[in-house]
Design a protein around this motif. Structure first.
Motif, PDB file in Angstrom:
ATOM      1  N   ILE A  29      -5.168  -7.618  31.854  1.00  0.00           N
ATOM      2  CA  ILE A  29      -3.844  -7.034  31.741  1.00  0.00           C
ATOM      3  C   ILE A  29      -3.362  -7.031  30.294  1.00  0.00           C
ATOM      4  O   ILE A  29      -2.986  -6.000  29.760  1.00  0.00           O
ATOM      5  CB  ILE A  29      -2.824  -7.789  32.631  1.00  0.00           C
ATOM      6  CG1 ILE A  29      -3.234  -7.713  34.088  1.00  0.00           C
ATOM      7  CG2 ILE A  29      -1.417  -7.253  32.431  1.00  0.00           C
ATOM      8  CD1 ILE A  29      -3.252  -6.337  34.671  1.00  0.00           C
ATOM      9  N   SER A  30      -3.344  -8.183  29.664  1.00  0.00           N
ATOM     10  CA  SER A  30      -2.866  -8.251  28.282  1.00  0.00           C
ATOM     11  C   SER A  30      -3.564  -9.375  27.533  1.00  0.00           C
ATOM     12  O   SER A  30      -4.092 -10.303  28.131  1.00  0.00           O
ATOM     13  CB  SER A  30      -1.352  -8.449  28.232  1.00  0.00           C
ATOM     14  OG  SER A  30      -1.029  -9.721  28.742  1.00  0.00           O
ATOM     15  N   SER A  32      -3.024 -11.828  23.891  1.00  0.00           N
ATOM     16  CA  SER A  32      -2.219 -12.242  22.757  1.00  0.00           C
ATOM     17  C   SER A  32      -3.151 -12.645  21.623  1.00  0.00           C
ATOM     18  O   SER A  32      -3.913 -13.603  21.749  1.00  0.00           O
ATOM     19  CB  SER A  32      -1.319 -13.416  23.134  1.00  0.00           C
ATOM     20  OG  SER A  32      -0.690 -13.937  21.986  1.00  0.00           O
ATOM     21  N   ALA A  38      -5.442 -14.594  27.277  1.00  0.00           N
ATOM     22  CA  ALA A  38      -5.501 -13.322  27.989  1.00  0.00           C
ATOM     23  C   ALA A  38      -5.015 -13.530  29.420  1.00  0.00           C
ATOM     24  O   ALA A  38      -5.199 -14.602  29.995  1.00  0.00           O
ATOM     25  CB  ALA A  38      -6.924 -12.786  28.001  1.00  0.00           C
TER      26      ALA A  38
END
Length: 92
Positions: A29-30, A32, A38
């Motif tokens: 999903i994302s 940093s 993650a």
């Protein structure tokens, strides 16, 4: 359409170059870059297996589970105090 129950995993890693390998273990999903973690979503029935596999990877420092599926997300209606509501309308 049948929805599968999913749960998020927060995977802490050492270097950004290993993020591509995390895509194999779930839906990424994302990420940093600054904090080096993650967020991955995995089916709940495969959760324990995926956590063990991720923890065995040499570049992973820690794996945390998201507890969102277990938190009650329906809120009760509360009765508004009429005296406070009147004060807000007055501008006090």
């Amino acid at each position: 359409m049948i929805r599968t129950k999913r749960q998020g995993l927060i995977v802490w890693f050492k270097q950004m170059k290993n993020v591509k390998q995390l895509k194999r273990h779930g839906h990424l999903i994302s990420v940093s870059r600054k904090l080096r973690y993650a967020v991955i979503y995995v089916d709940q029935d495969q959760l324990e297996d995926r956590v063990q596999k991720l923890e065995r990877l040499p570049f992973v420092t820690k794996v945390d589970r998201s507890y969102k599926p277990f938190i009650k997300q329906e809120f009760d209606k509360t009765k508004i105090d009429e005296a406070k509501e009147y004060d807000y309308k007055m501008g006090i």
